[in-house]
Motif scaffolding. Structure first.
Motif, PDB file in Angstrom:
ATOM      1  N   SER B 198       0.850  -1.205   0.000  1.00 59.59           N
ATOM      2  CA  SER B 198       0.000   0.000   0.000  1.00 59.59           C
ATOM      3  C   SER B 198       0.879   1.245   0.000  1.00 59.59           C
ATOM      4  O   SER B 198       0.597   2.215  -0.707  1.00 59.59           O
ATOM      5  CB  SER B 198      -0.903   0.017   1.235  1.00 59.59           C
ATOM      6  N   GLY B 199       1.954   1.202   0.794  1.00 58.39           N
ATOM      7  CA  GLY B 199       2.896   2.318   0.845  1.00 58.39           C
ATOM      8  C   GLY B 199       3.522   2.575  -0.511  1.00 58.39           C
ATOM      9  O   GLY B 199       3.685   3.724  -0.937  1.00 58.39           O
ATOM     10  N   GLN B 201       2.197   1.786  -3.416  1.00 53.85           N
ATOM     11  CA  GLN B 201       1.192   2.352  -4.319  1.00 53.85           C
ATOM     12  C   GLN B 201       0.983   3.840  -4.042  1.00 53.85           C
ATOM     13  O   GLN B 201       0.866   4.646  -4.977  1.00 53.85           O
ATOM     14  CB  GLN B 201      -0.132   1.592  -4.163  1.00 53.85           C
ATOM     15  N   LEU B 202       0.975   4.204  -2.742  1.00 55.18           N
ATOM     16  CA  LEU B 202       0.830   5.617  -2.375  1.00 55.18           C
ATOM     17  C   LEU B 202       2.002   6.448  -2.897  1.00 55.18           C
ATOM     18  O   LEU B 202       1.823   7.552  -3.405  1.00 55.18           O
ATOM     19  CB  LEU B 202       0.744   5.760  -0.848  1.00 55.18           C
ATOM     20  N   LYS B 203       3.198   5.855  -2.786  1.00 55.43           N
ATOM     21  CA  LYS B 203       4.406   6.548  -3.250  1.00 55.43           C
ATOM     22  C   LYS B 203       4.329   6.771  -4.762  1.00 55.43           C
ATOM     23  O   LYS B 203       4.640   7.845  -5.266  1.00 55.43           O
ATOM     24  CB  LYS B 203       5.627   5.706  -2.903  1.00 55.43           C
ATOM     25  N   GLN B 204       3.885   5.711  -5.467  1.00 59.53           N
ATOM     26  CA  GLN B 204       3.764   5.808  -6.931  1.00 59.53           C
ATOM     27  C   GLN B 204       2.776   6.904  -7.308  1.00 59.53           C
ATOM     28  O   GLN B 204       3.036   7.705  -8.210  1.00 59.53           O
ATOM     29  CB  GLN B 204       3.287   4.473  -7.479  1.00 59.53           C
ATOM     30  N   GLU B 205       1.637   6.914  -6.589  1.00 63.24           N
ATOM     31  CA  GLU B 205       0.616   7.925  -6.879  1.00 63.24           C
ATOM     32  C   GLU B 205       1.142   9.323  -6.615  1.00 63.24           C
ATOM     33  O   GLU B 205       0.910  10.240  -7.389  1.00 63.24           O
ATOM     34  CB  GLU B 205      -0.630   7.667  -6.018  1.00 63.24           C
ATOM     35  N   SER B 206       1.885   9.413  -5.489  1.00 63.02           N
ATOM     36  CA  SER B 206       2.441  10.717  -5.133  1.00 63.02           C
ATOM     37  C   SER B 206       3.454  11.177  -6.178  1.00 63.02           C
ATOM     38  O   SER B 206       3.516  12.351  -6.535  1.00 63.02           O
ATOM     39  CB  SER B 206       3.061  10.615  -3.754  1.00 63.02           C
ATOM     40  N   THR B 209       1.732  12.400  -9.339  1.00 67.42           N
ATOM     41  CA  THR B 209       0.816  13.532  -9.213  1.00 67.42           C
ATOM     42  C   THR B 209       1.583  14.792  -9.580  1.00 67.42           C
ATOM     43  O   THR B 209       2.602  15.113  -8.977  1.00 67.42           O
ATOM     44  CB  THR B 209       0.265  13.641  -7.772  1.00 67.42           C
TER      45      THR B 209
END
Lengths: 73, 210
Positions: B198-199, B201-206, B209
């Motif tokens: 999950s971390g 995926q969040l990093k990738q999204e960040s 962005t």
């Protein structure tokens, strides 16, 4: 991704280079390239605002929703 | 970011890693030397899941065995002459291989830990490869639980024959795969790997962005 980014179209209309737009918007060339090629996952409102200001256009001129693309996904 | 702590952690893990390599080399060399060179006497210890009635030691022409009674008993095998040494060679090889396998398992775990710790303080901490490493770490910890029973399955017939030959009485045999702290730690790590995913995926999204 069913959202198509038309930054390149607006750049061509305004006859603006990638480097010039990156300078005006205040983002790196790499990030602008990610946005232009449709690899971006999200766009901040402040980036969108800066893009609209630099390209003298509306958010709808930069982003387009393509339902057919969504169905393919 | 606490870089001094990261450095300390990297040094500790590196010491464990290289120490384990040294131990593995020494153990393999000792086992090979003992097996290849002709031995007058052979002495090795093996843990067996057999309950013995009480502590005992026995002595006859070929063997001296010291056995401590517990849920898991410790059996020390002393072959005092070349004939007995040859008889115990098969068991010696199996026990030796199990020690090498256990050390190899632990080595692989420390190696994974070293690789994970090496990414601390960099932008690669939350990465797909670290997710796989943490999950593998958990699976290996759970796998460690299976080594003892598997080794016992391998050496069971030899040990029971040896005990029968020397009239060692035993009351029970504990076979099966127990659930210990290692299993819970392994399961925890497998769960933690999903948190890491999950971390990531969040990093990738960040990162994507704009």
């Amino acid at each position: 991704m069913p959202i198509i980014v038309n930054v390149d179209v607006m750049m061509a209309r305004r006859k603006m280079s990638l480097t010039e737009l990156a300078d005006r918007v205040g983002i790196t060339l790499a990030n602008l390239s990610i946005l232009k090629t449709g690899k971006a996952k999200a766009v901040r409102f402040e980036t969108l605002e800066a893009l609209c200001k630099a390209l003298d256009c509306q958010p709808g001129d930069l982003l387009e929703y393509a339902p057919q693309e969504a169905e393919k996904v | 970011m606490n870089t001094s702590y990261f450095k300390f952690l990297k040094v500790v893990v590196a010491i464990a890693y290289y120490g384990l390599i040294a131990a593995l080399v020494v153990v393999i060399a000792m086992l090979a030397l003992n097996y290849v060179l002709p031995q007058e006497t052979v002495r090795f210890t093996v843990t067996i899941p057999i309950q013995l009635t009480d502590s005992m030691s026995f002595k006859d022409a070929d063997w001296i065995g010291n056995v401590s009674s517990a849920p898991y008993s410790l059996l020390t095998i002393n072959a005092l002459n070349p004939v007995a040494a040859r008889q115990s060679a098969g068991l010696y090889v199996l026990v030796g291989l199990s020690i090498v396998a256990s050390l190899g398992f632990v080595f692989f775990i420390i190696r994974l830990l070293k690789q994970i710790v090496a990414t601390l303080g960099t932008s690669d901490v939350f990465s797909q490869v670290n997710v796989v490493r943490i999950r593998l770490l958990g699976v290996l910890l759970i796998g460690l639980e299976f080594i003892k029973p598997l080794v016992w399955l391998l050496i069971r017939s030899d040990v029971l024959a040896l005990m029968s030959r020397n009239h060692i009485q035993h009351s029970g045999e504990q076979i099966g795969f127990g659930v210990s702290n290692l299993t819970f730690a392994g399961l925890l790590l497998v769960g933690l790997a999903e948190v890491f995913r999950s971390g990531y995926q969040l990093k990738q999204e960040s990162e994507l962005t704009i």
